[in-house]
Design a protein around this motif. Structure first.
Motif, PDB file in Angstrom:
ATOM      1  N   ALA A  61      -5.427  -9.238  10.506  1.00 41.73           N
ATOM      2  CA  ALA A  61      -4.895 -10.342   9.724  1.00 41.73           C
ATOM      3  C   ALA A  61      -5.486 -10.220   8.328  1.00 41.73           C
ATOM      4  N   TYR A  62      -4.777  -9.529   7.462  1.00 36.12           N
ATOM      5  CA  TYR A  62      -5.284  -9.269   6.116  1.00 36.12           C
ATOM      6  C   TYR A  62      -5.572 -10.574   5.389  1.00 36.12           C
ATOM      7  N   ARG A  63      -6.687 -10.614   4.674  1.00 35.29           N
ATOM      8  CA  ARG A  63      -7.064 -11.807   3.928  1.00 35.29           C
ATOM      9  C   ARG A  63      -6.739 -11.685   2.444  1.00 35.29           C
ATOM     10  N   GLY A  64      -6.118 -10.592   2.048  1.00 30.77           N
ATOM     11  CA  GLY A  64      -5.777 -10.449   0.651  1.00 30.77           C
ATOM     12  C   GLY A  64      -5.451  -9.016   0.294  1.00 30.77           C
ATOM     13  N   THR A  65      -5.179  -8.807  -0.980  1.00 28.05           N
ATOM     14  CA  THR A  65      -4.766  -7.493  -1.461  1.00 28.05           C
ATOM     15  C   THR A  65      -5.827  -6.430  -1.237  1.00 28.05           C
ATOM     16  N   VAL A  66      -7.072  -6.739  -1.575  1.00 31.27           N
ATOM     17  CA  VAL A  66      -8.150  -5.753  -1.474  1.00 31.27           C
ATOM     18  C   VAL A  66      -8.345  -5.302  -0.026  1.00 31.27           C
ATOM     19  N   HIS A  67      -8.368  -6.251   0.913  1.00 32.29           N
ATOM     20  CA  HIS A  67      -8.527  -5.907   2.331  1.00 32.29           C
ATOM     21  C   HIS A  67      -7.368  -5.040   2.814  1.00 32.29           C
ATOM     22  N   THR A  68      -6.174  -5.352   2.351  1.00 31.26           N
ATOM     23  CA  THR A  68      -5.008  -4.577   2.757  1.00 31.26           C
ATOM     24  C   THR A  68      -5.119  -3.139   2.268  1.00 31.26           C
ATOM     25  N   ILE A  69      -5.495  -2.959   1.002  1.00 37.67           N
ATOM     26  CA  ILE A  69      -5.631  -1.614   0.431  1.00 37.67           C
ATOM     27  C   ILE A  69      -6.718  -0.829   1.172  1.00 37.67           C
ATOM     28  N   LYS A  70      -7.854  -1.475   1.427  1.00 36.51           N
ATOM     29  CA  LYS A  70      -8.946  -0.803   2.139  1.00 36.51           C
ATOM     30  C   LYS A  70      -8.508  -0.349   3.520  1.00 36.51           C
ATOM     31  N   HIS A  71      -7.778  -1.204   4.218  1.00 34.45           N
ATOM     32  CA  HIS A  71      -7.336  -0.862   5.565  1.00 34.45           C
ATOM     33  C   HIS A  71      -6.364   0.307   5.540  1.00 34.45           C
ATOM     34  N   ILE A  72      -5.436   0.316   4.609  1.00 30.63           N
ATOM     35  CA  ILE A  72      -4.467   1.408   4.514  1.00 30.63           C
ATOM     36  C   ILE A  72      -5.174   2.718   4.186  1.00 30.63           C
ATOM     37  N   LEU A  73      -6.104   2.685   3.238  1.00 31.03           N
ATOM     38  CA  LEU A  73      -6.827   3.895   2.862  1.00 31.03           C
ATOM     39  C   LEU A  73      -7.642   4.436   4.034  1.00 31.03           C
ATOM     40  N   HIS A  75      -7.167   3.952   7.397  1.00 32.71           N
ATOM     41  CA  HIS A  75      -6.421   4.353   8.585  1.00 32.71           C
ATOM     42  C   HIS A  75      -5.237   5.268   8.300  1.00 32.71           C
ATOM     43  N   GLU A  76      -4.724   5.258   7.056  1.00 33.81           N
ATOM     44  CA  GLU A  76      -3.515   6.022   6.760  1.00 33.81           C
ATOM     45  C   GLU A  76      -3.674   6.990   5.597  1.00 33.81           C
ATOM     46  N   GLY A  77      -4.794   6.906   4.894  1.00 35.26           N
ATOM     47  CA  GLY A  77      -5.016   7.801   3.773  1.00 35.26           C
ATOM     48  C   GLY A  77      -4.350   7.324   2.495  1.00 35.26           C
ATOM     49  N   LEU A  78      -4.590   8.058   1.427  1.00 37.80           N
ATOM     50  CA  LEU A  78      -4.066   7.673   0.107  1.00 37.80           C
ATOM     51  C   LEU A  78      -2.539   7.641   0.093  1.00 37.80           C
ATOM     52  N   THR A  79      -1.909   8.587   0.783  1.00 37.23           N
ATOM     53  CA  THR A  79      -0.441   8.632   0.775  1.00 37.23           C
ATOM     54  C   THR A  79       0.183   7.409   1.449  1.00 37.23           C
ATOM     55  N   GLY A  80      -0.612   6.696   2.240  1.00 36.57           N
ATOM     56  CA  GLY A  80      -0.093   5.493   2.886  1.00 36.57           C
ATOM     57  C   GLY A  80       0.332   4.431   1.902  1.00 36.57           C
ATOM     58  N   LEU A  81      -0.258   4.471   0.701  1.00 33.41           N
ATOM     59  CA  LEU A  81       0.078   3.486  -0.323  1.00 33.41           C
ATOM     60  C   LEU A  81       1.418   3.766  -0.988  1.00 33.41           C
ATOM     61  N   TRP A  82       1.997   4.939  -0.701  1.00 34.08           N
ATOM     62  CA  TRP A  82       3.288   5.289  -1.295  1.00 34.08           C
ATOM     63  C   TRP A  82       4.379   5.421  -0.234  1.00 34.08           C
ATOM     64  N   LYS A  83       4.173   4.840   0.938  1.00 34.70           N
ATOM     65  CA  LYS A  83       5.203   4.899   1.962  1.00 34.70           C
ATOM     66  C   LYS A  83       6.448   4.135   1.499  1.00 34.70           C
ATOM     67  N   GLY A  84       7.588   4.757   1.677  1.00 38.17           N
ATOM     68  CA  GLY A  84       8.844   4.126   1.273  1.00 38.17           C
ATOM     69  C   GLY A  84       9.183   4.312  -0.183  1.00 38.17           C
ATOM     70  N   ASN A  85       8.413   5.157  -0.899  1.00 36.84           N
ATOM     71  CA  ASN A  85       8.652   5.287  -2.332  1.00 36.84           C
ATOM     72  C   ASN A  85       9.957   6.023  -2.645  1.00 36.84           C
ATOM     73  N   ARG A 253       7.234  -0.819  17.010  1.00 39.39           N
ATOM     74  CA  ARG A 253       6.547   0.434  16.665  1.00 39.39           C
ATOM     75  C   ARG A 253       5.963   0.427  15.255  1.00 39.39           C
ATOM     76  N   TYR A 254       6.141  -0.684  14.538  1.00 39.57           N
ATOM     77  CA  TYR A 254       5.599  -0.758  13.181  1.00 39.57           C
ATOM     78  C   TYR A 254       4.136  -1.179  13.218  1.00 39.57           C
ATOM     79  N   VAL A 255       3.513  -1.270  12.029  1.00 39.19           N
ATOM     80  CA  VAL A 255       2.089  -1.576  11.962  1.00 39.19           C
ATOM     81  C   VAL A 255       1.784  -2.904  12.650  1.00 39.19           C
ATOM     82  N   TYR A 256       2.734  -3.845  12.598  1.00 34.86           N
ATOM     83  CA  TYR A 256       2.630  -5.077  13.385  1.00 34.86           C
ATOM     84  C   TYR A 256       3.626  -4.962  14.517  1.00 34.86           C
TER      85      TYR A 256
END
Length: 322
Positions: A61-73, A75-85, A253-256
């Protein structure tokens, strides 16, 4: 560009201006893509932010932008931030083209369909043309918007192997209607957005028009404030659209993996309000408003430099041919 649609001396040709604008838009989309992924993840989170027992696992349950970015980095790596680009970039180009064409065609129709003594006020023409062009562009590019959301919603488990694979799977498993899940709330937010924007802008412009602030005139400030108000007012519909876009056979099958099933936009709004509270309808709003500033800055910076580069290349070619 001048207000009349022509270009001043040193502003480049129409082709150069369009090309520079396209480059600027694509670069801007790439730069702010991580913020878009964060916004989508927050919107899809089906937990109440005030619930201390909200699940904290792979999809916390993400508490904000920073927590979300940290979690993606993590568990999914840097490229996770560009999914769907990729579909997002394609959507931007197509959306702009359809919107510009529809806006111009609607404006010409409104100006020629009625005699001069029955012409609509300029504000009404702009409102109607804006709503029609927004609806046309949204409908035409909606499958790309859905694909962007689904790719951004993927965690470590890949739901689709590629863009082509996603097109094939959705067509096979969900039919053509699968590409347009959530279109109703997407179209439903356009008219109220335009109405709130223009009403707010006209009201604020009269009060702020005489001001000269560091970031622009009072008119510019009124435009920014009106945009914030309009986006905030229709944001719950944007959130519902994202939730409905990931419905279907791949929903778990998605992250949630426990996003509830929604059968309509109205029922989705009611369910989110009941289970996640009023704040639940505005998950991702702060980052949505914040990303507008860097997006505009990158767009303007890239546009100016792209235009200068195109003009210098054209000048060099002209001199070489002499």
């Amino acid at each position: 560009m001048s207000p009349k649609g022509g270009h001043l001396k040193d502003e480049g040709s129409k082709l150069q201006v369009v090309t520079a604008g396209a480059i600027a838009g694509l670069v801007s989309r790439f730069v702010v893509a991580p913020l878009d992924v964060v916004k989508i993840r927050l919107q899809l989170q089906p937990y109440s932010l005030s619930d201390p027992l909200a699940p904290l696992r792979e999809a916390p349950a993400y508490r904000g932008t920073v927590h979300t970015i940290k979690h993606i980095l993590k568990h999914e790596g840097l490229t996770g931030l560009w999914k769907g680009n990729v579909p997002a970039e394609l959507m931007y180009v197509c959306y702009s083209a359809v919107q510009f064409t529809a806006y111009r065609s609607t404006t010409v129709f409104l100006q020629t369909a009625l005699p001069d003594n029955r012409r609509l006020p300029d504000s009404a023409e702009t409102f109607i043309a804006g709503a029609v062009s927004g609806a046309a562009a949204t409908g035409a590019t909606y499958p790309l918007d859905l694909l962007r959301t689904r790719f951004a919603a993927q965690g470590r488990q890949r739901v689709y192997s590629s863009l082509r694979g996603a097109l094939w799977d959705i067509r096979r498993d969900e039919g053509l209607r699968g590409f347009f899940r959530g279109l109703a709330p997407a179209l439903g937010q356009i008219v109220p957005f335009m109405g709130i924007f223009f009403a707010s802008y006209e009201g604020l412009r009269l009060r702020l028009g005489h001001l000269h602030l560091p970031w622009g005139s009072g008119d510019a400030t009124a435009g920014i404030a009106a945009s914030v108000l309009a986006k905030t007012a229709v944001f719950p519909l944007d959130l519902v659209r994202k939730r409905i876009q990931v419905q279907g056979p791949t929903r778990s099958r998605y992250v949630y993996s426990d996003i509830p099933v929604y059968t309509s936009a109205v029922r989705a709004l009611r369910a989110i309000y009941v289970t996640e509270g009023f704040r639940g309808l505005y998950k991702g709003l702060p980052i949505s408003l914040i990303k507008a500033a860097p997006a505009s800055a990158v767009t303007l910076w890239t546009y100016e430099r792209s235009l200068k580069l195109l003009m210098s290349l054209d000048k060099d070619e002209g001199e070489a041919s002499i």
